[in-house]
Design a protein around this motif. Structure first.
Motif, mmCIF file in Angstrom:
data_model
loop_
_atom_site.group_PDB
_atom_site.id
_atom_site.type_symbol
_atom_site.label_atom_id
_atom_site.label_comp_id
_atom_site.label_asym_id
_atom_site.label_seq_id
_atom_site.Cartn_x
_atom_site.Cartn_y
_atom_site.Cartn_z
ATOM 1 N N GLY A 183 7.984 -2.878 -1.892
ATOM 2 C CA GLY A 183 8.449 -1.871 -2.845
ATOM 3 C C GLY A 183 7.680 -0.569 -2.688
ATOM 4 O O GLY A 183 7.470 -0.081 -1.583
ATOM 5 N N TYR A 184 7.233 -0.025 -3.815
ATOM 6 C CA TYR A 184 6.468 1.209 -3.781
ATOM 7 C C TYR A 184 5.093 0.961 -3.165
ATOM 8 O O TYR A 184 4.494 -0.109 -3.351
ATOM 9 C CB TYR A 184 6.262 1.777 -5.194
ATOM 10 C CG TYR A 184 7.529 2.213 -5.874
ATOM 11 C CD1 TYR A 184 8.266 3.273 -5.378
ATOM 12 C CD2 TYR A 184 7.979 1.571 -7.023
ATOM 13 C CE1 TYR A 184 9.432 3.687 -6.005
ATOM 14 C CE2 TYR A 184 9.133 1.978 -7.662
ATOM 15 C CZ TYR A 184 9.855 3.025 -7.143
ATOM 16 O OH TYR A 184 11.001 3.432 -7.769
ATOM 17 N N HIS A 185 4.569 1.957 -2.466
ATOM 18 C CA HIS A 185 3.226 1.881 -1.910
ATOM 19 C C HIS A 185 2.759 3.276 -1.507
ATOM 20 O O HIS A 185 3.562 4.199 -1.405
ATOM 21 C CB HIS A 185 3.162 0.933 -0.699
ATOM 22 C CG HIS A 185 4.085 1.309 0.415
ATOM 23 N ND1 HIS A 185 5.416 0.945 0.427
ATOM 24 C CD2 HIS A 185 3.883 2.019 1.536
ATOM 25 C CE1 HIS A 185 5.994 1.414 1.527
ATOM 26 N NE2 HIS A 185 5.081 2.069 2.211
ATOM 27 N N VAL A 186 1.457 3.403 -1.322
ATOM 28 C CA VAL A 186 0.892 4.622 -0.746
ATOM 29 C C VAL A 186 0.680 4.318 0.729
ATOM 30 O O VAL A 186 -0.005 3.363 1.085
ATOM 31 C CB VAL A 186 -0.438 5.018 -1.416
ATOM 32 C CG1 VAL A 186 -1.086 6.187 -0.690
ATOM 33 C CG2 VAL A 186 -0.219 5.365 -2.890
ATOM 34 N N MET A 187 1.282 5.122 1.581
ATOM 35 C CA MET A 187 1.156 4.954 3.025
ATOM 36 C C MET A 187 -0.010 5.807 3.518
ATOM 37 O O MET A 187 -0.081 6.996 3.226
ATOM 38 C CB MET A 187 2.445 5.387 3.727
ATOM 39 C CG MET A 187 2.384 5.329 5.236
ATOM 40 S SD MET A 187 2.268 3.661 5.886
ATOM 41 C CE MET A 187 3.912 3.071 5.594
ATOM 42 N N SER A 237 0.694 9.333 1.562
ATOM 43 C CA SER A 237 1.955 9.751 0.935
ATOM 44 C C SER A 237 2.581 8.580 0.184
ATOM 45 O O SER A 237 2.317 7.416 0.473
ATOM 46 C CB SER A 237 2.926 10.297 1.981
ATOM 47 O OG SER A 237 3.124 9.352 3.011
ATOM 48 N N LEU A 238 3.404 8.932 -0.795
ATOM 49 C CA LEU A 238 4.106 7.925 -1.600
ATOM 50 C C LEU A 238 5.345 7.464 -0.847
ATOM 51 O O LEU A 238 6.093 8.291 -0.317
ATOM 52 C CB LEU A 238 4.511 8.520 -2.948
ATOM 53 C CG LEU A 238 3.386 9.165 -3.774
ATOM 54 C CD1 LEU A 238 3.978 9.825 -5.011
ATOM 55 C CD2 LEU A 238 2.345 8.138 -4.147
ATOM 56 N N HIS A 239 5.566 6.154 -0.817
ATOM 57 C CA HIS A 239 6.722 5.586 -0.118
ATOM 58 C C HIS A 239 7.375 4.493 -0.950
ATOM 59 O O HIS A 239 6.749 3.919 -1.836
ATOM 60 C CB HIS A 239 6.304 4.956 1.220
ATOM 61 C CG HIS A 239 6.118 5.946 2.314
ATOM 62 N ND1 HIS A 239 4.984 6.694 2.438
ATOM 63 C CD2 HIS A 239 6.919 6.296 3.337
ATOM 64 C CE1 HIS A 239 5.088 7.475 3.508
ATOM 65 N NE2 HIS A 239 6.261 7.257 4.067
ATOM 66 N N GLU A 240 8.625 4.228 -0.606
ATOM 67 C CA GLU A 240 9.347 3.100 -1.201
ATOM 68 C C GLU A 240 10.015 2.305 -0.087
ATOM 69 O O GLU A 240 10.651 2.868 0.803
ATOM 70 C CB GLU A 240 10.415 3.577 -2.184
ATOM 71 C CG GLU A 240 11.183 2.421 -2.801
ATOM 72 C CD GLU A 240 12.255 2.864 -3.779
ATOM 73 O OE1 GLU A 240 12.693 2.016 -4.565
ATOM 74 O OE2 GLU A 240 12.658 4.043 -3.737
ATOM 75 N N MET A 297 15.633 -3.386 6.113
ATOM 76 C CA MET A 297 14.583 -2.780 5.306
ATOM 77 C C MET A 297 14.414 -1.319 5.716
ATOM 78 O O MET A 297 14.400 -1.007 6.902
ATOM 79 C CB MET A 297 13.258 -3.520 5.505
ATOM 80 C CG MET A 297 13.263 -4.942 4.972
ATOM 81 S SD MET A 297 13.469 -5.053 3.196
ATOM 82 C CE MET A 297 11.886 -4.533 2.622
ATOM 83 N N ARG A 298 14.323 -0.469 4.724
ATOM 84 C CA ARG A 298 14.130 0.958 4.968
ATOM 85 C C ARG A 298 12.913 1.430 4.176
ATOM 86 O O ARG A 298 12.711 1.024 3.039
ATOM 87 C CB ARG A 298 15.344 1.752 4.527
ATOM 88 C CG ARG A 298 16.590 1.412 5.287
ATOM 89 C CD ARG A 298 17.548 2.585 5.246
ATOM 90 N NE ARG A 298 18.750 2.262 5.968
ATOM 91 C CZ ARG A 298 18.936 2.530 7.250
ATOM 92 N NH1 ARG A 298 17.991 3.118 7.927
ATOM 93 N NH2 ARG A 298 20.066 2.216 7.844
ATOM 94 N N MET A 299 12.155 2.297 4.805
ATOM 95 C CA MET A 299 11.021 2.891 4.130
ATOM 96 C C MET A 299 11.273 4.395 4.050
ATOM 97 O O MET A 299 11.559 5.033 5.057
ATOM 98 C CB MET A 299 9.724 2.627 4.881
ATOM 99 C CG MET A 299 8.523 3.152 4.145
ATOM 100 S SD MET A 299 6.931 2.658 4.825
ATOM 101 C CE MET A 299 7.168 2.750 6.568
ATOM 102 N N THR A 300 11.184 4.920 2.835
ATOM 103 C CA THR A 300 11.424 6.349 2.641
ATOM 104 C C THR A 300 10.257 6.971 1.878
ATOM 105 O O THR A 300 9.702 6.366 0.956
ATOM 106 C CB THR A 300 12.729 6.615 1.868
ATOM 107 O OG1 THR A 300 12.700 5.867 0.646
ATOM 108 C CG2 THR A 300 13.942 6.188 2.665
ATOM 109 N N GLU A 301 9.913 8.168 2.280
ATOM 110 C CA GLU A 301 8.866 8.902 1.585
ATOM 111 C C GLU A 301 9.434 9.454 0.286
ATOM 112 O O GLU A 301 10.568 9.929 0.234
ATOM 113 C CB GLU A 301 8.343 10.046 2.456
ATOM 114 C CG GLU A 301 7.177 10.767 1.831
ATOM 115 C CD GLU A 301 6.568 11.815 2.738
ATOM 116 O OE1 GLU A 301 5.690 12.552 2.249
ATOM 117 O OE2 GLU A 301 6.966 11.911 3.913
ATOM 118 N N ILE A 302 8.643 9.409 -0.764
ATOM 119 C CA ILE A 302 9.037 9.940 -2.069
ATOM 120 C C ILE A 302 8.408 11.325 -2.187
ATOM 121 O O ILE A 302 7.289 11.469 -2.670
ATOM 122 C CB ILE A 302 8.581 9.018 -3.213
ATOM 123 C CG1 ILE A 302 9.094 7.605 -2.995
ATOM 124 C CG2 ILE A 302 9.034 9.560 -4.554
ATOM 125 C CD1 ILE A 302 8.478 6.588 -3.936
#
Length: 159
Positions: free
Chosen positions: A122-126, A87-90, A99-104
């Motif tokens: 920053g942006y990443h694929v989890m 999934s896409l995350h930021e 620090m917060r990680m949220t799914e896009i």
């Protein structure tokens, strides 16, 4: 070995070492992988090697839109032999410095003639539910789906 032979040997050895370094630099620069679909290009997809007990991993890359129309990265997928879900995350920092990680979930917009970097912090694929650890010097396929350009398969290098 006399001193003049030693000096010649040392100079030759230093020259060969320098040539080896130059070759290594050129080889690593040419190892950068590029993939494209439509006006979109994806450069150097990579993932960090994970610990044997890790259940998650991340993938990074650069995404460039050289076209005159915006597009949206909708999703990323990997084979079930790699992970249960991608999934896409930021990653971002809130006002308190946490620090917060949220799914896009709605996808990531990519403006015309713009570039977005998927990078640590920053942006990443989890990758969730890794089936086995991501081992250095291996690779796996990942598919990126875009709203307009369609799908493209990329090879992710594990570093």
């Amino acid at each position: 070995m006399n001193s003049s032979n030693f000096a010649a040997f040392t100079n030759t050895r230093n020259l060969l070492a320098a040539m080896g370094c130059a070759f290594a630099i050129n080889a690593s620069a040419s190892d950068v992988r590029h993939f494209s679909v439509g006006n979109l290009s994806i450069a150097h997809p990579w993932a960090r090697a994970t610990a044997p007990v890790a259940r998650t991993g991340v993938v990074y890359f650069s995404l460039k839109n050289s076209g005159d129309q915006a597009d949206t990265l909708l999703s990323a997928t990997v084979a079930s032999a790699i992970a249960k879900r991608a999934s896409l995350h930021e990653m971002s920092m809130d006002a308190k410095g946490l620090m917060r990680m949220t799914e896009i979930k709605a996808g990531l917009a990519l403006a015309a003639n713009a570039e977005v970097k998927f990078a640590p912090g920053g942006y990443h694929v989890m990758l969730e539910g890794l089936v086995k650890p991501l081992a250095a010097k291996q690779e796996f396929a990942m598919t990126l789906r875009f709203a307009k350009a369609g799908a493209v398969s990329v090879m992710v290098q594990i570093q």
